[in-house]
Scaffold this motif. Structure first.
Motif, PDB file in Angstrom:
ATOM      1  N   ARG A   1     -60.574  35.649 -30.302  1.00 24.40           N
ATOM      2  CA  ARG A   1     -59.843  36.375 -31.345  1.00 24.40           C
ATOM      3  C   ARG A   1     -60.707  36.768 -32.544  1.00 24.40           C
ATOM      4  O   ARG A   1     -60.256  36.764 -33.687  1.00 24.40           O
ATOM      5  CB  ARG A   1     -58.597  35.591 -31.786  1.00 24.40           C
ATOM      6  CG  ARG A   1     -57.705  35.223 -30.592  1.00 24.40           C
ATOM      7  CD  ARG A   1     -56.297  34.870 -30.940  1.00 24.40           C
ATOM      8  NE  ARG A   1     -55.438  36.032 -31.170  1.00 24.40           N
ATOM      9  CZ  ARG A   1     -54.986  36.848 -30.220  1.00 24.40           C
ATOM     10  NH1 ARG A   1     -55.334  36.685 -28.963  1.00 24.40           N
ATOM     11  NH2 ARG A   1     -54.201  37.852 -30.526  1.00 24.40           N
TER      12      ARG A   1
ATOM     13  N   THR B   1     -56.130  48.137 -35.452  1.00 23.14           N
ATOM     14  CA  THR B   1     -54.689  48.086 -35.151  1.00 23.14           C
ATOM     15  C   THR B   1     -54.312  46.762 -34.478  1.00 23.14           C
ATOM     16  O   THR B   1     -53.131  46.462 -34.336  1.00 23.14           O
ATOM     17  CB  THR B   1     -54.262  49.237 -34.219  1.00 23.14           C
ATOM     18  OG1 THR B   1     -54.971  49.089 -32.986  1.00 23.14           O
ATOM     19  CG2 THR B   1     -54.547  50.593 -34.828  1.00 23.14           C
ATOM     20  N   ARG B   2     -55.297  45.994 -34.030  1.00 20.51           N
ATOM     21  CA  ARG B   2     -54.981  44.750 -33.315  1.00 20.51           C
ATOM     22  C   ARG B   2     -54.568  43.643 -34.275  1.00 20.51           C
ATOM     23  O   ARG B   2     -55.212  43.413 -35.294  1.00 20.51           O
ATOM     24  CB  ARG B   2     -56.202  44.281 -32.527  1.00 20.51           C
ATOM     25  CG  ARG B   2     -56.540  45.271 -31.439  1.00 20.51           C
ATOM     26  CD  ARG B   2     -57.450  44.641 -30.432  1.00 20.51           C
ATOM     27  NE  ARG B   2     -57.816  45.640 -29.441  1.00 20.51           N
ATOM     28  CZ  ARG B   2     -58.131  45.370 -28.195  1.00 20.51           C
ATOM     29  NH1 ARG B   2     -58.152  44.119 -27.785  1.00 20.51           N
ATOM     30  NH2 ARG B   2     -58.451  46.328 -27.361  1.00 20.51           N
ATOM     31  N   GLU B   3     -53.497  42.949 -33.904  1.00 21.91           N
ATOM     32  CA  GLU B   3     -53.035  41.867 -34.768  1.00 21.91           C
ATOM     33  C   GLU B   3     -53.528  40.521 -34.268  1.00 21.91           C
ATOM     34  O   GLU B   3     -53.780  40.336 -33.083  1.00 21.91           O
ATOM     35  CB  GLU B   3     -51.507  41.892 -34.855  1.00 21.91           C
ATOM     36  CG  GLU B   3     -51.068  42.979 -35.820  1.00 21.91           C
ATOM     37  CD  GLU B   3     -49.564  43.061 -36.010  1.00 21.91           C
ATOM     38  OE1 GLU B   3     -48.891  42.034 -35.797  1.00 21.91           O
ATOM     39  OE2 GLU B   3     -49.105  44.155 -36.373  1.00 21.91           O
ATOM     40  N   GLY B   4     -53.680  39.593 -35.181  1.00 18.48           N
ATOM     41  CA  GLY B   4     -54.096  38.237 -34.822  1.00 18.48           C
ATOM     42  C   GLY B   4     -55.578  38.100 -34.541  1.00 18.48           C
ATOM     43  O   GLY B   4     -56.004  37.119 -33.931  1.00 18.48           O
TER      44      GLY B   4
ATOM     45  N   SER C   1     -57.171  43.372 -44.640  1.00 17.40           N
ATOM     46  CA  SER C   1     -55.991  43.587 -45.482  1.00 17.40           C
ATOM     47  C   SER C   1     -56.365  43.503 -46.965  1.00 17.40           C
ATOM     48  O   SER C   1     -55.592  43.858 -47.843  1.00 17.40           O
ATOM     49  CB  SER C   1     -54.894  42.574 -45.145  1.00 17.40           C
ATOM     50  OG  SER C   1     -55.331  41.274 -45.454  1.00 17.40           O
TER      51      SER C   1
END
Ligand code: GTP
Ligand code: MN
Ligand code: MN
Ligand code: MN
Ligand code: MN
Ligand code: MN
Length: 220
Positions: free
Chosen positions: A100, A12-15, A62
């Motif tokens: 990240r 669910t984490r973006e970036g 994705s």
């Protein structure tokens, strides 16, 4: 100690980028020098940068599931698209060395013959390497660029220099697992190895502590 998160939270984490690596292992009836039972085969790899790590790599969730991506990386790096499922997942954490980046770790038990087939497939890939080195000298002559530059580019693309077995035994003067642990590992793969050996019951807590202690003394 790297921060642990769940697989679901990670997704669910973006970036963030995601990397999936796996410890493939199995029981073995083989004996070292015909007398020391090796008991288990545990595979790691020598990366192009000279560091030890597990097979696997970057996955874009994705485009494919984490597990399908890991399977694809295994096909690229070991020559066999070993099927991986969510049930093989053991941990996800924020990479301690790379901002990240989330590193996912998997473990899969295989049979001795499956593991040996994989080792052969990995060598077959290395044979391509040998062939390509010959092609490289031809390309370098035609394009008038230096062979060394081409070889560097090629090694970075190649990524893997070979599969290695982790020695799980103790020989005299730190031989075996302590020496192995004194090498340099990518990111937190050394910690992943130690926790996986414990989780799978391949070594006792006492044996693991002894190996880490002896490896520590060697590094001094
Ligand atoms: P590219 O083809 O360049 O994308 O390489 P790759 O997809 O095979 O990626 P790689 O296996 O190098 O893994 C990507 C990143 O994950 C590395 O830069 C490391 O930071 C980290 N990494 C690599 N191997 C391991 C490992 O065994 N364990 C852990 N925890 N992290 C790893
Ligand atoms: Mn790769
Ligand atoms: Mn990789
Ligand atoms: Mn990749
Ligand atoms: Mn790649
Ligand atoms: Mn056992």
């Amino acid at each position: 100690m790297a921060e642990q998160i769940t697989r679901e939270d990670a997704l669910t984490r973006e970036g963030y980028r995601h990397a999936c690596h796996i410890m493939l292992y199995g029981d073995s009836s083989a004996k070292l020098f015909g007398k020391i039972p090796i008991k288990h085969i545990v595979l790691m790899q020598m990366r192009f940068d000279g560091l030890l790590g597990f097979p696997g790599g970057l996955v874009n969730p994705s485009e494919e599931t984490l597990e399908a991506g890991l399977s694809r990386e295994l096909h690229e790096e070991v020559g066999v698209a070993v099927p991986v499922g969510v049930d093989n997942h053991v941990s996800s954490c924020l990479s301690p060395s790379c901002p990240r980046l989330i590193t996912h770790f998997y473990i899969k038990k295989m049979t001795e013959s499956e593991l040996k087939e994989m080792e052969k497939a990995a060598v077959a890939t290395a044979t391509d390497h040998g062939l390509e080195v010959k092609t490289l000298s031809v390309i370098s002559r035609v394009c008038k660029c230096t062979y060394k530059i081409l070889l560097c580019i090629f090694l970075i693309c190649l990524q893997v220099l070979g599969m290695v077995r982790v020695p799980l035994y103790f020989l005299k003067n730190g031989g075996g697992l302590p020496y192995f642990l004194s090498h340099s590992f990518i990111s937190n793969s050394r910690a992943q190895l130690l926790s996986a050996l414990q989780r799978c019951g391949l070594l006792s807590q006492g044996e693991l502590e002894k190996a880490v202690r002896q490896a520590e003394q060697m590094r001094r």
